[in-house]
Write a protein that holds these residues in place. Structure first.
Motif, mmCIF file in Angstrom:
data_model
loop_
_atom_site.group_PDB
_atom_site.id
_atom_site.type_symbol
_atom_site.label_atom_id
_atom_site.label_comp_id
_atom_site.label_asym_id
_atom_site.label_seq_id
_atom_site.Cartn_x
_atom_site.Cartn_y
_atom_site.Cartn_z
ATOM 1 N N GLU A 1 0.825 -1.221 0.000
ATOM 2 C CA GLU A 1 0.000 0.000 0.000
ATOM 3 C C GLU A 1 0.851 1.259 0.000
ATOM 4 O O GLU A 1 0.409 2.316 -0.442
ATOM 5 N N VAL A 2 2.048 1.133 0.550
ATOM 6 C CA VAL A 2 2.880 2.328 0.764
ATOM 7 C C VAL A 2 4.008 2.428 -0.258
ATOM 8 O O VAL A 2 4.398 3.520 -0.675
ATOM 9 N N GLU B 1 5.899 1.412 -3.863
ATOM 10 C CA GLU B 1 5.698 0.996 -5.249
ATOM 11 C C GLU B 1 7.060 0.688 -5.867
ATOM 12 O O GLU B 1 8.032 1.399 -5.608
ATOM 13 N N GLN C 1 9.693 3.200 -4.262
ATOM 14 C CA GLN C 1 9.152 4.563 -4.384
ATOM 15 C C GLN C 1 7.992 4.772 -3.404
ATOM 16 O O GLN C 1 7.132 3.903 -3.276
ATOM 17 N N PHE C 2 7.981 5.909 -2.772
ATOM 18 C CA PHE C 2 6.928 6.261 -1.815
ATOM 19 C C PHE C 2 6.091 7.399 -2.400
ATOM 20 O O PHE C 2 6.537 8.110 -3.301
ATOM 21 N N GLN C 3 4.874 7.545 -1.844
ATOM 22 C CA GLN C 3 4.050 8.664 -2.315
ATOM 23 C C GLN C 3 4.719 9.998 -1.990
ATOM 24 O O GLN C 3 5.537 10.083 -1.076
ATOM 25 N N LYS C 4 4.301 11.014 -2.760
ATOM 26 C CA LYS C 4 4.990 12.302 -2.663
ATOM 27 C C LYS C 4 4.970 12.893 -1.261
ATOM 28 O O LYS C 4 5.905 13.559 -0.853
ATOM 29 N N ASP C 5 3.878 12.680 -0.555
ATOM 30 C CA ASP C 5 3.784 13.324 0.761
ATOM 31 C C ASP C 5 4.271 12.410 1.891
ATOM 32 O O ASP C 5 4.158 12.742 3.058
ATOM 33 N N PHE C 6 4.821 11.275 1.539
ATOM 34 C CA PHE C 6 5.279 10.345 2.585
ATOM 35 C C PHE C 6 6.538 10.897 3.271
ATOM 36 O O PHE C 6 7.479 11.314 2.590
ATOM 37 N N GLN D 1 11.899 13.661 -1.752
ATOM 38 C CA GLN D 1 11.051 14.562 -2.533
ATOM 39 C C GLN D 1 11.284 16.021 -2.110
ATOM 40 O O GLN D 1 11.273 16.332 -0.933
ATOM 41 N N ASN E 1 10.744 10.367 -4.239
ATOM 42 C CA ASN E 1 10.689 10.040 -2.830
ATOM 43 C C ASN E 1 10.959 8.531 -2.793
ATOM 44 O O ASN E 1 10.022 7.739 -2.858
#
Lengths: 491, 491
Positions: free
Chosen positions: A411-412, A414, A427-432, A455, A462
């Protein structure tokens, strides 16, 4: 009289003879201006008593100083600091001889900004996740020791001691040449080959010969940090080309080439650093066409070619038709382990010749000792067996880790499963809050020591690289559990 | 149908599987345009017959090519070169894939003029006279093997595999620091120490940080070729200061400094290269004063400090008061032998920090493997014992050779007996045909491989260096007899 008892420090366990220790320290006191010309030295008897030494030892020290003109022996007066010493002036309070290296230099020098050396760990981590290093446990240690024994034999040593081969020892270059021709679909002679201390030296050499200040150099974005830094330090202006799932966008490269004359292109077609993407065959052929059309100098960095998980590997660009314009760079470090820094450059013979000359300015000659050891490993097949063993193991570890992250952290995080190499690009989401995660991991005993991109800090990524090759499954599992705990803790 | 039997070359002794050899060569033919999209491949049966292989082997090759999209398997038609290959165009006559590296590159690059790589010997010489290399026979081979065995132990290897220490491995730096403090009258911490691949890399790094194009750099005349070349390639203008029997003329250095701001001074106070002169204490103190007054950046190259024949050695300039402006460079190569390339730079901590960064661009990290081996040799006293043994032996050889030349060739050759080091600087009269002599020697089995200066060819010297350390007395005797024969033959 100076407090010699405190000033002169004798270490009886030192391999340096005590008399020499004393003499050396007296010279220091004279050079440092603490003992002026004409000053009387204590008698050998007195000093021996003070320092709890035999008088003969002090005598030997004084004789040494006399023979070197630091002190004179005067009849009836004993020893004095020589009057013939040229202008040894007393020092002002701050010119303590021993403190010279505590001062900052008074001269100017360049500083490399936006790059810090790695910090040492405050405490030893339980698990170190590296950038993608091999598993040193696979090293055939006994076979290597046998090679060292062979090379340390006197007649052999004598031969390699007197030679000077800036391109690398002929034995090693021949063996490596054969190995590369067999594995990479290229057809080179040893004149096309320069051995270096690792891929980085080959990059530095090639770039030094090609780049003039102000030149444009095409690289990928994101790209290999130490290559980009090298090009910039040599005065290049970087043109950054995006990387997608098929590798560097060669269509954009073509657009750039139509507009600007670029001096050099740097590309990692296999398991691109940091993203682990392998360039598609279509892009490879397109790039080869561009290289021929524009007579473009290209550095193909193929640092982990030997680790491709598919049945038969993609060949390097250098095996295609590039009319001598590709400088192909690789390394045995990714096969043997980081303690074995052995890289190479393949290029047109004339270019190799010039690179070998530049190399002598940096490093007169390579590590002939290790070169002879590794050429033994190539000839007796150990190297190839090691690659086959490692490839199989790394593929397993890659899938093990990929499955683990997919199921536990899907989920966190990718990532695209790479078709080779030694690392995942997570890779993590931009706001992580990745920076917090790394710190949290560290507190829990997991150190991420490879490339990390935060990021916003000069990058749109990120993400970090998770080297899987050097860790066995239990360690991979533990690392993922710590990651999971850290991620939960952040929420 | 192509003549596959001739085109495909199978090496059954190769460690590469035969099916892979076949696949690789087919890819070459496709990439090279010899096999166009749609071309039918021979049946597995036919090709197996042609190549005298089992059909399964050819099948495995074809399967590999199918899995990588190079060829397609069509029902009833067999195998054809894939139609989906992007634009693999037929090549014109000269674009033979295999010949790419026979072409000269189409791009521009710098060439290093006035410097040629050493030639290989046409036939193995009987005696090689080097530039001043140690006698590799003194190497404590068993002790070294024990260290390699220690380091090749898995837990040890695992630790050194995951670390990254651009300044050198901490163990080695600590051991080296202690060794240098004990032997050189300096007082440094490990933060002042950068380990390198040899003195040359340290010179290159220091010069790279200090020199800006157009800067003036003070060197000696004659001087150390590879240092001068490095400074020039980095854009420096050299100011050459004569060397006499007391070393570099510091009075002339002072005159120069009064006139020009110089950025850097390069000096070899012990056994200057090539002349073997040791700088007097008077000049040393004068130079230290100049360094303080002008805040002059100085590279002190002390490559064979450990070999001084007098009772107690002269200390380096770096042990004097230089306020952090001396970059002290040395090497263990002259102790251990040329296969062990281990040098170091000592400087103010901030400078070392920047040099370590630049070093990562050239060579990500050093040879941690060898560093750990040598730190073992320092700690168990082997290194110091080796130095003592070597020093005694080299002094004997120095005097043996010097006496021999004096008695046998004293009319033709002039030299000053050095007080240390590993070579004599043999000077000939201005009109002596030295170039002919060297060729004549070579024909008689004596190769002079060290520095040679031919009068008129960019120098006022007619001289060469005769390294005595690596040759035993019989060899020295034979070398002098050949020299004598050659000289007679010229008359």
């Amino acid at each position: 009289m100076l407090p010699y008892k405190n000033l002169l420090i004798i270490d009886k366990n030192s391999p340096i003879a005590v008399f020499r220790q004393i003499a050396t320290q007296f010279i220091g006191l004279i050079q440092g201006g603490k003992l002026l010309p004409g000053t009387e030295l204590p008698s050998t008897r007195a000093l021996a008593f003070d320092l709890d030494l035999h008088r003969k030892t002090v005598m030997a020290a004084y004789n040494t100083l006399v023979s070197e003109d630091w002190i004179d022996s005067l009849p009836r007066k004993g020893f004095i600091v020589s009057l013939r010493l040229p202008e040894v002036r007393p020092k002002s309070y701050h010119t303590n001889r021993l403190a010279s290296y505590e001062a900052d230099p008074g001269f100017l020098y360049k500083e490399l900004e936006n790059f810090n050396l790695p910090p040492s760990f405050a405490k030893k981590p339980d698990i170190v996740v590296d950038d993608g290093f091999p598993d040193i446990g696979l090293l055939p240690a006994e076979a290597i020791l046998r090679e060292y024994r062979r090379v340390l034999d006197y007649p052999y040593l004598k031969r390699i001691n007197s030679g000077w081969e800036p391109k690398g020892s002929p034995d090693f270059r021949e063996a490596l040449c054969t190995f590369l021709n067999q594995t990479r679909g290229i057809d080179i002679k040893s004149g096309n080959l320069l051995t270096t201390r690792g891929a980085q030296m080959a990059i530095y050499l090639a770039a030094s010969l090609i780049i003039q200040p102000g030149d444009k150099v095409i690289v990928s974005e994101p790209g290999y940090f130490f290559a980009n830094l090298t090009f910039e330090r040599l005065g290049a202006e970087l043109i950054r080309i995006p990387v997608d799932n098929c590798g560097m966008r060669t269509d954009i490269v073509e657009e750039v080439l139509l507009k600007h004359p670029a001096r050099l292109l740097y590309v990692i077609p296999h398991h691109h650093h940091p993203t682990t993407v392998t360039m598609s065959i279509e892009r490879r052929n397109h790039l080869l066409r561009l290289i021929r059309t524009y007579k473009l100098a290209v550095i193909e960095d193929d640092y982990d070619y030997d680790f491709q998980f598919q049945y038969d590997p993609y060949l390097p660009l250098a095996s295609g038709d590039h009319e001598g314009n590709i400088i192909y760079i690789g390394s045995l470090t990714k096969v043997l382990g980081t303690p074995f820094r052995l890289g190479y450059m393949i290029a047109a013979e004339k270019f190799v010749q010039e690179a070998a000359k530049w190399r002598t300015l940096i490093d007169l000659r390579g590590d002939v000792f290790m070169e002879h050891v590794v050429s033994g490993l190539i000839k007796n097949g150990e190297l190839m067996r090691l690659i086959q063993r490692a490839n199989k193991l790394y593929r397993q570890r890659c899938h093990f880790l990929a499955d683990l992250i997919n199921t536990q952290l899907g989920e966190v995080i990718e990532f695209t499963r790479p078709n080779g190499g030694m690392a995942l690009w997570l890779q993590f989401q931009k706001d992580f809050p990745l920076e917090k995660l790394i710190k949290k991991n560290s507190a829990l005993g997991l150190e991420i020591t490879g490339s990390i991109y935060f990021q916003g800090k000069g990058t749109q990524y990120n993400a970090f690289r998770f080297g899987f090759a050097s860790l066995h499954e239990k360690e991979l599992d533990k690392a993922v559990q710590i990651l999971r705990t850290s991620i939960y803790g952040l929420k």
